[in-house]
Motif scaffolding. Structure first.
Motif, mmCIF file in Angstrom:
data_model
loop_
_atom_site.group_PDB
_atom_site.id
_atom_site.type_symbol
_atom_site.label_atom_id
_atom_site.label_comp_id
_atom_site.label_asym_id
_atom_site.label_seq_id
_atom_site.Cartn_x
_atom_site.Cartn_y
_atom_site.Cartn_z
ATOM 1 N N GLN A 144 11.738 -63.504 42.157
ATOM 2 C CA GLN A 144 12.023 -62.963 43.484
ATOM 3 C C GLN A 144 12.037 -61.440 43.471
ATOM 4 O OE1 GLN A 144 15.651 -64.702 44.973
ATOM 5 N NE2 GLN A 144 14.779 -66.760 45.105
ATOM 6 N N ILE A 145 12.548 -60.877 42.390
ATOM 7 C CA ILE A 145 12.568 -59.412 42.275
ATOM 8 C C ILE A 145 11.153 -58.882 42.183
ATOM 9 C CG2 ILE A 145 13.261 -57.475 40.810
ATOM 10 C CD1 ILE A 145 15.737 -59.159 40.019
ATOM 11 N N TYR A 146 10.351 -59.448 41.284
ATOM 12 C CA TYR A 146 8.979 -58.963 41.126
ATOM 13 C C TYR A 146 8.151 -59.181 42.387
ATOM 14 C CZ TYR A 146 9.637 -58.191 36.115
ATOM 15 O OH TYR A 146 10.060 -57.711 34.911
ATOM 16 N N ALA A 147 8.385 -60.297 43.073
ATOM 17 C CA ALA A 147 7.601 -60.606 44.263
ATOM 18 C C ALA A 147 7.910 -59.669 45.426
ATOM 19 C CB ALA A 147 7.844 -62.050 44.681
ATOM 20 N N SER A 148 8.996 -58.929 45.326
ATOM 21 C CA SER A 148 9.393 -58.021 46.405
ATOM 22 C C SER A 148 8.544 -56.760 46.455
ATOM 23 C CB SER A 148 10.868 -57.630 46.237
ATOM 24 O OG SER A 148 11.702 -58.774 46.275
ATOM 25 N N TYR A 149 7.758 -56.514 45.407
ATOM 26 C CA TYR A 149 7.003 -55.265 45.320
ATOM 27 C C TYR A 149 5.537 -55.583 45.034
ATOM 28 C CZ TYR A 149 11.814 -53.850 44.780
ATOM 29 O OH TYR A 149 13.165 -53.700 44.970
ATOM 30 N N PRO A 150 4.621 -55.099 45.881
ATOM 31 C CA PRO A 150 3.199 -55.451 45.723
ATOM 32 C C PRO A 150 2.649 -55.191 44.323
ATOM 33 C CG PRO A 150 3.565 -54.338 47.815
ATOM 34 C CD PRO A 150 4.864 -54.266 47.061
ATOM 35 N N HIS A 151 3.095 -54.119 43.688
ATOM 36 C CA HIS A 151 2.560 -53.786 42.373
ATOM 37 C C HIS A 151 2.837 -54.870 41.337
ATOM 38 C CE1 HIS A 151 1.551 -51.541 38.754
ATOM 39 N NE2 HIS A 151 2.739 -51.850 38.278
ATOM 40 N N TYR A 152 3.948 -55.584 41.485
ATOM 41 C CA TYR A 152 4.370 -56.543 40.460
ATOM 42 C C TYR A 152 4.008 -57.993 40.774
ATOM 43 C CZ TYR A 152 7.180 -52.782 38.419
ATOM 44 O OH TYR A 152 7.582 -51.612 37.826
ATOM 45 N N LYS A 153 3.477 -58.263 41.963
ATOM 46 C CA LYS A 153 3.286 -59.658 42.382
ATOM 47 C C LYS A 153 2.398 -60.445 41.428
ATOM 48 C CE LYS A 153 4.264 -59.487 47.323
ATOM 49 N NZ LYS A 153 3.727 -59.637 48.701
ATOM 50 N N ASN A 154 1.359 -59.826 40.925
ATOM 51 C CA ASN A 154 0.444 -60.504 39.998
ATOM 52 C C ASN A 154 0.423 -59.823 38.636
ATOM 53 O OD1 ASN A 154 -0.665 -62.579 41.808
ATOM 54 N ND2 ASN A 154 -1.491 -60.837 42.938
#
Length: 254
Positions: free
Chosen positions: A73-83
């Motif tokens: 959920q934390i990573y998914a909150s920021y476009p840079h980290y989504k993938n």
């Protein structure tokens, strides 16, 4: 759910190594000291990840799934980290947790066990896709090229920080990506190893061998994949010699 880890001989007992190997491969990344150069948006995710080994050692897999959901959920909150490769790590660890339940929870019914292997396969395949896509983008990039590629998206949401601090965040992120260029093929190798375990359990030995070979091609020192393939082919299992135990192989370099 209480896990009862069997002591009886299993034909592929060495496969359990694959379920914890991902933590070994990535541990140095997650256990770096959190300092002021780390992107403050993901500091909490790294702190949460410090509990991963504790929960797995205690067989608290419900807590493991909660932990990974919280981190994602934390990573998914920021476009840079989504993938990002970090999300690939999460999905492969999910695969490992589902496999642990399917392989070593003796109280699980056959149908439920099959469902766990399906969930493990889906999670492992997702990790493979994330890692492969990430490598397609970053594997050949130099630091300057990485900066050009990520800087605009990475800096979104950091407007409240000064230019010097944002620069430190960006430089640290570039360092992490450069390090991941050599680590991610090994992570991908672990994902393929886990897929091999899944298909071995389904008695699809041809597919299992295919995935073990892919794992070895990516990381020649993947002894878990090598020995599982040896078992499938009726060859002797290879043990690490003393030198290999004392001096593990260096990380692959691109």
């Amino acid at each position: 759910m209480t896990l009862l880890v069997s002591n009886r001989t299993r034909a592929l007992i060495a496969i359990m190594c694959a379920l914890v190997l991902s933590a070994i491969v990535i541990s140095h990344f997650y256990y770096k000291s959190v300092n002021d150069s780390v992107d403050p948006r993901i500091v909490e995710a790294r702190k949460l990840y410090e509990k991963y080994n504790l929960y797995t050692q205690r067989n608290e897999l419900k807590a493991v799934f909660w932990l990974m959901d919280s981190i994602e959920q934390i990573y998914a909150s920021y476009p840079h980290y989504k993938n990002s490769y970090e999300v690939g790590v999460l999905y492969n660890n999910r695969a490992a947790a589902y496999l642990t339940l399917g392989l070593f929870a003796d109280s699980i019914l056959s149908g439920a066990r099959d469902s766990l292997f399906i969930l493990a396969e889906d999670a492992a395949n997702t990790s493979v896709n994330i890692y492969s896509h990430w490598l397609d983008i970053f594997s050949e990039k130099e630091s300057d090229d990485i900066e050009d590629y990520i800087s605009e998206e990475f800096l979104l949401g950091l407007e409240g920080y000064g230019d010097n601090q944002k620069r430190r965040f960006l430089e640290r992120r570039i360092e992490d990506i450069v390090e991941a260029q050599s680590e991610t093929p090994r992570r991908l190798s672990v994902s393929y190893t886990n897929l091999g375990v899944i298909f071995r359990q389904r008695q699809d030995y041809e597919s299992a061998a295919k995935y073990y070979k892919k794992a070895i091609d990516l990381w020649g020192a993947n002894l878990t994949a090598e020995n599982n393939l040896n078992v499938l082919l009726g060859r002797p299992v290879r043990k690490r010699n003393l030198i290999e135990k004392l001096f593990p192989p260096e990380r692959d370099k691109n």
